[in-house]
Design an enzyme around this catalytic site. Structure first.
Site, PDB file in Angstrom:
ATOM      1  N   ARG A   1      73.361 -21.805 -37.949  1.00  0.00           N
ATOM      2  CA  ARG A   1      74.349 -21.780 -39.033  1.00  0.00           C
ATOM      3  C   ARG A   1      73.674 -21.444 -40.358  1.00  0.00           C
ATOM      4  NH1 ARG A   1      76.611 -26.852 -39.656  1.00  0.00           N
ATOM      5  NH2 ARG A   1      77.438 -26.779 -37.555  1.00  0.00           N
TER       6      ARG A   1
ATOM      7  N   PHE B   1      70.342 -13.217 -30.933  1.00  0.00           N
ATOM      8  CA  PHE B   1      69.974 -12.373 -32.083  1.00  0.00           C
ATOM      9  C   PHE B   1      68.674 -12.816 -32.743  1.00  0.00           C
ATOM     10  CE2 PHE B   1      73.008 -15.405 -34.106  1.00  0.00           C
ATOM     11  CZ  PHE B   1      72.233 -15.897 -35.148  1.00  0.00           C
TER      12      PHE B   1
ATOM     13  N   CYS C   1      74.377  -7.089 -42.203  1.00  0.00           N
ATOM     14  CA  CYS C   1      73.887  -6.362 -41.015  1.00  0.00           C
ATOM     15  C   CYS C   1      73.915  -7.083 -39.670  1.00  0.00           C
ATOM     16  CB  CYS C   1      72.425  -6.006 -41.242  1.00  0.00           C
ATOM     17  SG  CYS C   1      72.212  -4.411 -41.900  1.00  0.00           S
TER      18      CYS C   1
ATOM     19  N   VAL D   1      71.075 -28.063 -35.912  1.00  0.00           N
ATOM     20  CA  VAL D   1      70.419 -29.328 -35.551  1.00  0.00           C
ATOM     21  C   VAL D   1      71.174 -30.546 -36.062  1.00  0.00           C
ATOM     22  CG1 VAL D   1      68.052 -28.543 -35.233  1.00  0.00           C
ATOM     23  CG2 VAL D   1      68.879 -29.019 -37.551  1.00  0.00           C
TER      24      VAL D   1
END
Lengths: 316, 316
Positions: free
Chosen positions: B185, B274, B150, B209
């Site tokens: 990620r 997001f 999604c 990070v």
């Protein structure tokens, strides 16, 4: 220090009980695998422990008539493709990956890339879900047996060898009356192990740095699933309390400095360490009736048994 | 402070472009679902953000002719059984779970418990693996379309709306020439998003990070898979360097205090966040040509489109 009359049992001793069975099955496969079934191990890290385990696996494989091929993947990013090639290669019977690779959630992704039909370690989601729900077959006709994750299965087999499982009780309840402490609640070993022992009738105290949970056989058995109850945040006091009448203490803490406190162990308890680090002090022998310092050799035997089962499933 | 003539585009504006398409498809299903398809959401945490998202989902569902049922599971340990019941219930068309539940690897286990046929969020391993390898169908006959996760899908659709995807280029290469920075990620969003953009022709700097990686379209395309290269450990300098000529900056850092440094943004870049936290300062408007402060509404539209696709797959 005068040692009490407990015994140390090595995993190499326990694994011997499986050699004959495994060799016979390999022999029976000569028709389709004249040179022995092929296990492929993928190494994409430079962890010396993984390499040592790979060497062990190679030796054990060869001693029992299997072929073993270690495929070293210098770039982690190429590992996925290498696994997919092995999935598609009919010459490959079993696949295992030496984790950690990325050391994060990407490793869970990679676990699921290994084809379920060649997953000798039993890490596929379907195998875990079947295990948690006590489902033993993959198909409705009950011809294809589900695979159990290697290390938890090895601990169960060790407990059978040590007669903690009582044969006089009906199968599926042979740990009835036993209390076990399991220090480790990883998704790979600790949580499935606690569930397996609870499904066999034990009361299990599952311990990690955050809290302590009590696993028992589910009552409703609607989904044939164990029941979990939170006992509270981790503390030494809570661990001591759970250990006080535990018949079995099982540890799997991947740390060179961690030791299970010897003073918490009940006189005569069975102590098993599945971590590659030493989790018990030598004084454990003054308390434990039976002490198994490592489980590696039994784990490899289980891996080879799983592989034979997978070949059997593919033939059906 | 004089603002430059950039524009802020809300996800509610973008999601409107999908309303007609979705409503029409729901209408066409009246024969088998007279009251609308049923989406079931499982809430087993007390995260207010999850509850807010559940309320949004309910409203959006109802406004487009779907039924939505929020099932609150007071004991986390009962969630697995509740999901399995919904998997088996023919009246349920789609299932979603509000994560985190346990906040550890057990959540990855739960993700896979949701039946692939009802997994509206596209979290099943098969969907991820297909996405990474650019595989668009589940079956050899190419009748059942694979589902895309999604949130990454929502970001792609936003980039299409913003004309970052160039229609003049052939499909599958419409980001050719574009450079994107993706700060996050995670296995759920950041890594799949980087792969999707790379598969569409972009050069993607994937930042977390620990380090910075460069995702590009694979050359060999043997497995139709993007290529990943390590650029080194994370540093502000490296991020600044990657951002200097990035056409798109996408952030997804779940922290109330994190802000992407406005001074790193190239004049006229497209900026999209997001995360449910605010990742850009208001000054982003002095630099960005187009700024999308959140993606939630588009994500829900994608979820409903996925659900319609799943119903379609089940009918085939």
């Amino acid at each position: 220090m005068s040692l009490k009359p407990g015994r140390t049992i090595l995993s190499s001793t326990i694994s011997k009980t499986y050699v004959e069975e495994i060799k016979n099955k390999v022999e029976a496969l000569k028709g389709i695998r004249p040179d022995g079934p092929l296990l492929v191990g993928f190494l994409a890290n430079d962890d010396p422990a993984a390499e040592m385990y790979a060497n062990w696996t190679a030796k054990t494989c060869e001693s029992m008539g299997f072929r073993y091929e270690l495929r070293t993947v210098p770039e982690k990013d190429f590992l996925e493709e290498a696994i997919i090639e092995a999935n598609r290669d009919d010459a490959v019977d079993g696949i295992m990956v030496y984790f950690p690779v990325f050391g994060n959630a990407q490793d869970q992704y990679l676990q699921q890339v290994v084809s379920r039909e060649k997953d000798v370690e039993g890490l596929n989601h379907v195998y875990y879900q079947n295990m948690y729900h006590n489902v033993r077959y993959l198909d409705d006709k009950q011809q294809q047996k589900s695979i159990l994750p290697c290390t938890p299965l090895a601990v169960v087999k060790i407990l059978e060898y040590l007669k903690v499982y009582n044969n006089l009780l009906p199968e599926g309840n042979r740990l009835y009356g036993k209390k076990c402490v399991v220090v480790n609640r990883s998704e790979i070993v600790g949580r499935p192990l606690a569930a397996l022992l609870a499904n066999d009738g034990a009361i299990v105290y599952s311990v990690d740095v955050n809290n302590v949970q009590k696993f028992t056989r589910g009552e409703g058995l609607k989904f044939k699933k164990h029941h979990v109850e939170d006992l509270g945040a981790y503390s030494n006091e809570l661990l001591q309390q759970c250990s006080a009448d535990a018949d079995v203490i099982i540890t799997g803490v991947p740390s060179e400095t961690y030791r299970f406190p010897t003073e918490f162990i009940k006189e005569g308890a069975v102590c098993i360490n599945f971590s590659s680090s030493k989790n018990f002090d030598d004084e454990v022998k003054t308390k434990a009736s039976l002490y198994v310092p490592s489980t590696g050799k039994v784990t490899i035997s289980m891996l080879l048994r799983n592989m034979l089962r997978l070949i059997d499933n593919r033939q059906k």
